[in-house]
Design a protein around this motif. Structure first.
Motif, PDB file in Angstrom:
ATOM      1  N   UNK A 228      33.033  33.050  36.606  1.00 17.97           N
ATOM      2  CA  UNK A 228      33.164  34.264  35.803  1.00 17.97           C
ATOM      3  C   UNK A 228      33.144  35.482  36.711  1.00 17.97           C
ATOM      4  N   UNK A 229      33.961  36.483  36.351  1.00 12.39           N
ATOM      5  CA  UNK A 229      34.147  37.654  37.211  1.00 12.39           C
ATOM      6  C   UNK A 229      32.849  38.392  37.484  1.00 12.39           C
ATOM      7  N   UNK A 230      32.015  38.568  36.460  1.00  9.42           N
ATOM      8  CA  UNK A 230      30.830  39.401  36.666  1.00  9.42           C
ATOM      9  C   UNK A 230      29.850  38.770  37.655  1.00  9.42           C
ATOM     10  N   UNK A 231      29.785  37.448  37.681  1.00  7.74           N
ATOM     11  CA  UNK A 231      28.869  36.779  38.613  1.00  7.74           C
ATOM     12  C   UNK A 231      29.397  36.863  40.039  1.00  7.74           C
ATOM     13  N   UNK A 232      30.676  36.537  40.242  1.00  8.63           N
ATOM     14  CA  UNK A 232      31.211  36.593  41.610  1.00  8.63           C
ATOM     15  C   UNK A 232      31.168  38.017  42.148  1.00  8.63           C
ATOM     16  N   UNK A 233      31.412  39.005  41.265  1.00  2.58           N
ATOM     17  CA  UNK A 233      31.366  40.396  41.707  1.00  2.58           C
ATOM     18  C   UNK A 233      29.951  40.800  42.109  1.00  2.58           C
ATOM     19  N   UNK A 234      28.951  40.355  41.358  1.00  2.00           N
ATOM     20  CA  UNK A 234      27.558  40.664  41.711  1.00  2.00           C
ATOM     21  C   UNK A 234      27.204  40.026  43.053  1.00  2.00           C
ATOM     22  N   UNK A 235      27.611  38.786  43.250  1.00  2.00           N
ATOM     23  CA  UNK A 235      27.376  38.128  44.542  1.00  2.00           C
ATOM     24  C   UNK A 235      27.996  38.955  45.666  1.00  2.00           C
ATOM     25  N   UNK A 236      29.263  39.330  45.496  1.00  4.48           N
ATOM     26  CA  UNK A 236      29.964  40.048  46.550  1.00  4.48           C
ATOM     27  C   UNK A 236      29.365  41.412  46.828  1.00  4.48           C
ATOM     28  N   UNK A 237      29.062  42.159  45.772  1.00  6.32           N
ATOM     29  CA  UNK A 237      28.473  43.474  45.957  1.00  6.32           C
ATOM     30  C   UNK A 237      27.063  43.380  46.550  1.00  6.32           C
ATOM     31  N   UNK A 238      26.357  42.311  46.238  1.00  5.65           N
ATOM     32  CA  UNK A 238      25.028  42.117  46.827  1.00  5.65           C
ATOM     33  C   UNK A 238      25.143  41.868  48.329  1.00  5.65           C
ATOM     34  N   UNK A 239      26.120  41.083  48.734  1.00  7.95           N
ATOM     35  CA  UNK A 239      26.354  40.887  50.166  1.00  7.95           C
ATOM     36  C   UNK A 239      26.658  42.211  50.850  1.00  7.95           C
ATOM     37  N   UNK A 240      27.538  43.002  50.233  1.00  7.63           N
ATOM     38  CA  UNK A 240      27.851  44.320  50.796  1.00  7.63           C
ATOM     39  C   UNK A 240      26.588  45.169  50.878  1.00  7.63           C
ATOM     40  N   UNK A 241      25.759  45.095  49.842  1.00  9.22           N
ATOM     41  CA  UNK A 241      24.524  45.863  49.824  1.00  9.22           C
ATOM     42  C   UNK A 241      23.563  45.470  50.932  1.00  9.22           C
ATOM     43  N   UNK A 242      23.529  44.195  51.271  1.00  7.56           N
ATOM     44  CA  UNK A 242      22.665  43.746  52.352  1.00  7.56           C
ATOM     45  C   UNK A 242      23.099  44.351  53.679  1.00  7.56           C
ATOM     46  N   UNK A 243      24.403  44.429  53.892  1.00  5.52           N
ATOM     47  CA  UNK A 243      24.910  45.062  55.114  1.00  5.52           C
ATOM     48  C   UNK A 243      24.543  46.537  55.133  1.00  5.52           C
TER      49      UNK A 243
END
Length: 255
Positions: A228-243
């Protein structure tokens, strides 16, 4: 405000300050996998001031990607993923340095990516063998490494978490990687943070055949799961946030 900085970053600079923005501008990031997780990660990075990004993926956009991958639309079906995503990122920041590499990551190709030249390495691939190899190699470079565990078979956004790799629980992909390391007596070079989610739902729909897009990575997957889009987007944005958080904290430590 730094006149060389893109105007769209003014709100980010207001929050971060010039020292952090300078650090973001100078950071070099390589992202492996630009699918449902990686594509959103790249978007988060470019919109936050990261201007040196290398995208690695071998696949082309297929119709089944449109439900969750940032650059996947009816117009981009059939295009090379890293090229479609590069075009998207350059629309946001035309002055960014975005390198698109259409290549499979594997033990055989690993050296060609020159991972030691980057400040951050992000893993958003989902094939067990290649992901395990990337973890082992990336954690032996000077770069900061972040990894996404499995983002499929989930719908509850409140269950997305961040933890050190050995503390990830409830994720079948994480468990499989740990098992592989233990069986082979091979260990990451250092600890690293992962984005994961303990929720594992069954696929309730009809089983799908692999895309006929000649995808080298799809052919390496054990199975195809619903996403589902909302889950993959949260994963991706969280990775960006960690950086972004890591850049922020290091810039403040220098003061």
């Amino acid at each position: 405000m730094d006149n060389s900085r893109p105007a769209f970053l003014s709100r980010t600079a207001l929050l971060m300050g010039d020292d952090v923005m300078d650090a973001l501008t100078g950071a070099r990031v390589i992202l492996f996998g630009v699918g449902g997780v990686g594509s959103w990660c790249a978007e988060g990075l470019i919109r936050s001031g990261i201007r040196h990004i290398t995208l690695v993926d071998s696949d082309v956009v297929s119709e089944s990607n449109v439900n969750r991958q940032l650059m996947a639309t009816s117009r981009t079906v059939g295009q090379v993923k890293v090229e479609a995503l590069r075009d998207r990122l350059l629309e946001i920041d035309p002055g960014a340095e975005v390198t698109a590499i259409r290549r499979v990551y594997s033990a055989e190709t690993a050296d060609s990516f020159r991972m030691e030249e980057y400040d951050y390495i992000i893993d958003a691939i989902d094939s067990l063998k290649e992901k395990s190899d990337l973890i082992l190699r990336a954690t032996r470079t000077p770069a900061v490494f972040f990894s996404s565990m499995g983002a499929a078979c989930k719908v509850d956004p409140r269950k997305v978490r961040v933890a050190e790799f050995w503390n990830v629980r409830g994720c079948p992909l994480g468990a499989a990687i740990r098992k592989k390391f233990k069986q082979n007596h091979t260990w990451p070079g250092h600890k690293f943070q992962c984005v994961y989610d303990e929720e594992v739902l069954p696929n309730r729909g009809q089983a799908l055949a692999a895309d006929s897009s000649n995808s080298e990575w799809d052919g390496r997957k054990a199975q195809i799961n619903g996403t589902a889009a909302h889950i993959t987007a949260i994963f991706g944005m969280t990775l960006a946030g960690l950086v972004i958080e890591d850049v922020y904290e290091k810039a403040l430590q220098k003061k």
